[in-house]
Design an enzyme around this catalytic site. Structure first.
Site, PDB file in Angstrom:
ATOM      1  CB  CYS A  20      36.818  44.543  42.749  1.00 47.35           C
ATOM      2  SG  CYS A  20      38.622  44.430  42.757  1.00 47.35           S
TER       3      CYS A  20
HETATM    4  N1  LIG Z   1      39.928  39.422  39.701  1.00 51.47           N
HETATM    5  C1  LIG Z   1      39.100  40.383  40.096  1.00 51.47           C
HETATM    6  O1  LIG Z   1      38.558  40.351  41.216  1.00 51.47           O
HETATM    7  C2  LIG Z   1      38.824  41.551  39.194  1.00 51.47           C
HETATM    8  C3  LIG Z   1      37.915  42.503  39.643  1.00 51.47           C
HETATM    9  C4  LIG Z   1      37.633  43.612  38.831  1.00 51.47           C
HETATM   10  C5  LIG Z   1      38.277  43.747  37.625  1.00 51.47           C
HETATM   11  N2  LIG Z   1      39.167  42.812  37.226  1.00 51.47           N
HETATM   12  C6  LIG Z   1      39.869  43.029  35.959  1.00 51.47           C
HETATM   13  O2  LIG Z   1      39.531  42.012  35.041  1.00 51.47           O
HETATM   14  C7  LIG Z   1      40.649  41.777  34.172  1.00 51.47           C
HETATM   15  C8  LIG Z   1      40.981  40.291  34.228  1.00 51.47           C
HETATM   16  O3  LIG Z   1      41.360  39.980  35.573  1.00 51.47           O
HETATM   17  P1  LIG Z   1      41.469  38.487  36.111  1.00 51.47           P
HETATM   18  O4  LIG Z   1      41.517  38.578  37.576  1.00 51.47           O
HETATM   19  O5  LIG Z   1      40.463  37.639  35.457  1.00 51.47           O
HETATM   20  O6  LIG Z   1      42.916  38.085  35.562  1.00 51.47           O
HETATM   21  P2  LIG Z   1      43.452  36.627  35.231  1.00 51.47           P
HETATM   22  O7  LIG Z   1      42.801  35.617  36.101  1.00 51.47           O
HETATM   23  O8  LIG Z   1      44.936  36.725  35.268  1.00 51.47           O
HETATM   24  O9  LIG Z   1      42.984  36.362  33.710  1.00 51.47           O
HETATM   25  C9  LIG Z   1      43.519  37.096  32.646  1.00 51.47           C
HETATM   26  C10 LIG Z   1      42.941  36.578  31.351  1.00 51.47           C
HETATM   27  O10 LIG Z   1      43.473  37.339  30.259  1.00 51.47           O
HETATM   28  C11 LIG Z   1      44.182  36.490  29.367  1.00 51.47           C
HETATM   29  N3  LIG Z   1      45.362  37.235  28.906  1.00 51.47           N
HETATM   30  C12 LIG Z   1      46.513  37.478  29.574  1.00 51.47           C
HETATM   31  N4  LIG Z   1      47.333  38.242  28.829  1.00 51.47           N
HETATM   32  C13 LIG Z   1      46.698  38.478  27.659  1.00 51.47           C
HETATM   33  C14 LIG Z   1      47.016  39.187  26.474  1.00 51.47           C
HETATM   34  N5  LIG Z   1      48.193  39.824  26.350  1.00 51.47           N
HETATM   35  N6  LIG Z   1      46.124  39.200  25.463  1.00 51.47           N
HETATM   36  C15 LIG Z   1      44.943  38.546  25.570  1.00 51.47           C
HETATM   37  N7  LIG Z   1      44.586  37.860  26.675  1.00 51.47           N
HETATM   38  C16 LIG Z   1      45.446  37.832  27.701  1.00 51.47           C
HETATM   39  C17 LIG Z   1      44.509  35.262  30.166  1.00 51.47           C
HETATM   40  O11 LIG Z   1      44.643  34.164  29.259  1.00 51.47           O
HETATM   41  P3  LIG Z   1      45.551  32.865  29.603  1.00 51.47           P
HETATM   42  O12 LIG Z   1      45.029  32.311  30.890  1.00 51.47           O
HETATM   43  O13 LIG Z   1      45.248  31.966  28.457  1.00 51.47           O
HETATM   44  O14 LIG Z   1      46.953  33.312  29.659  1.00 51.47           O
HETATM   45  C18 LIG Z   1      43.290  35.131  31.053  1.00 51.47           C
HETATM   46  O15 LIG Z   1      42.214  34.556  30.355  1.00 51.47           O
HETATM   47  C19 LIG Z   1      41.795  42.657  34.676  1.00 51.47           C
HETATM   48  O16 LIG Z   1      41.880  43.826  33.900  1.00 51.47           O
HETATM   49  C20 LIG Z   1      41.381  42.966  36.098  1.00 51.47           C
HETATM   50  O17 LIG Z   1      41.901  44.196  36.564  1.00 51.47           O
HETATM   51  C21 LIG Z   1      39.462  41.713  37.980  1.00 51.47           C
END
Ligand SMILES: NC(=O)c1ccc[n+]([C@@H]2O[C@H](COP(=O)([O-])OP(=O)(O)OC[C@H]3O[C@@H](n4cnc5c(N)ncnc54)[C@H](OP(=O)(O)O)[C@@H]3O)[C@@H](O)[C@H]2O)c1
Length: 362
Positions: free
Chosen positions: A162
């Site tokens: 992002c």
């Molecule tokens: N947030 C942003 O603005 C943003 C922007 C660009 C890219 N990203 C990228 O997108 C990805 C997700 O980010 P997020 O912000 O959505 O994070 P998040 O809100 O913490 O969500 C993480 C997700 O992954 C699951 N998870 C956690 N550990 C896992 C594992 N070991 N194996 C399988 N699933 C697992 C979680 O499941 P549970 O909830 O069931 O534990 C949850 O569904 C990251 O790589 C991040 O860098 C995020």
């Protein structure tokens, strides 16, 4: 024969309980060519989606499955919204003809050494990079194409970071035109808390963040730095030196990136009109990146919920620097909207399908 435009593609989302996966689902639910299939999670497996994503009403009764290759099988598109380091292993077990969109960082960097230095684990490999507007330039001031030219038919796409999206879109026109020096770039960002994901950490508590602006990953340590350098090289920079400092501010979504760079040698006499012309030319035909009218500055509020990047540029003649400000919604143009845009290109759908430029305000 069924044309691509009238086909429906079945999509599975891993990490559906997280912010990025949830935002992809919000967009997928109204995308004309997508049907939402399996949803998976980790600690929330077994729960209803409605328990973790109460705003996704049409999908509220779906039950989250554990994240396994078996659960993700049988789909045309698989979206991985997982913590970095978790998607490489699962992606390797998915068939080659399935379009896999990795919202995490695992497949963005071309350099394994950069990956190991900033992420400290083994490099999972490099996929086509999902920033359609990324300029390709020859280093001598000529633009040779854009990243969208490389996405048609792709079956693996690394969706950009992002912060990387905001910084790249802000500065790349000047780099590609040879107008600014990529050897002295300074980027300072204001970031909403959803960029940090949903997992519970003390410094992300409301009591810590409300009413406070908090810098983090200061001093050249942020993991998005090598990805920004990689992009600016694609945009024609021979060598890049960037000082990058993000700051958490009390808002749930949004990034405001202020990026400055010196005028390039030989261009010290460039006028504000010269500078503006480079940015205007780069984004004239872009559906989602807009150079605002002169004097109007981007705000994060104007991008919320939209796949829009709002950009402004000015010349600080006294400092000899070009100043750009870019606003995006980190969860839309910074993640899920960008993923939909790249997916559309890969599947041969209209690039704008299922995406809006109108934000939610106030
Ligand atoms: N947030 C942003 O603005 C943003 C922007 C660009 C890219 N990203 C990228 O997108 C990805 C997700 O980010 P997020 O912000 O959505 O994070 P998040 O809100 O913490 O969500 C993480 C997700 O992954 C699951 N998870 C956690 N550990 C896992 C594992 N070991 N194996 C399988 N699933 C697992 C979680 O499941 P549970 O909830 O069931 O534990 C949850 O569904 C990251 O790589 C991040 O860098 C995020």
């Amino acid at each position: 024969m069924v044309s691509t435009e009238s086909r429906t593609f079945r999509v599975a989302v891993a990490g559906a309980s997280g912010y990025a996966g949830g935002e992809f689902l919000r967009l997928a639910a109204r995308h004309p060519a997508l049907e939402v299939g399996t949803l998976t999670a980790h600690t929330n497996a077994g729960a209803r989606l409605g328990a973790t994503q109460p705003h996704l009403r049409s999908l509220a009764d779906r039950v989250l499955e554990p994240t396994t290759p078996e659960a993700l099988a049988g789909h045309d598109v698989v979206v991985l919204g997982l913590p970095h380091g978790a998607s490489g292993e699962i992606a390797a077990q998915l068939p080659d003809d399935v379009l896999v969109l990795d919202l995490g960082a695992d497949h963005r960097l071309a350099s394994a050494a950069d990956w190991e230095k900033f992420y400290g684990s083994a490099h999972a490999g490099t996929w086509p990079y999902g920033l359609p507007e990324l300029l390709h330039a020859d280093g001598a001031g000529a633009v040779t194409g854009a990243q969208r030219d490389h996405l048609a038919g792709a079956r693996r796409i690394a969706v950009p970071g992002c912060n990387v999206t905001a910084v790249t879109l802000g500065l790349q026109p000047g780099v590609a035109a040879g107008l600014v020096s990529p050897a002295d770039v300074v980027a300072v960002l204001a970031n909403g808390y959803s960029g940090a994901g949903k997992s519970l950490k003390p410094h992300l508590l409301a009591a810590e963040g409300l009413g406070s602006a908090v810098p983090y990953a200061v001093g050249g340590t942020h993991r998005h730095i090598p990805e920004i350098v990689q992009n600016l090289r694609t945009a024609g920079a021979p060598e890049v030196s960037i000082s990058f400092t993000p700051t958490l501010v009390p808002m749930s979504r949004g990034i405001l990136a202020t990026v400055t760079a010196r005028l390039a040698p030989g261009h010290e006499d460039a006028t504000a009109a010269d500078v503006r012309a480079a940015w205007a030319a780069a984004y004239a035909d872009e559906p989602f990146v807009e150079l605002l009218p002169e004097g109007q500055w981007p705000t994060t509020a104007a991008t919320l919920g939209a796949n829009t990047a709002l950009v402004q540029v000015a010349l600080d003649a006294a400092a000899g620097r070009v100043v750009t400000v870019t606003a995006i919604d980190n969860l839309v143009k910074g993640t899920a909207g960008q993923a939909v845009q790249a997916m559309n290109l890969a599947l041969g759908l209209p690039e704008t399908a299922g995406l809006v430029t109108e934000g939610v305000a106030p």
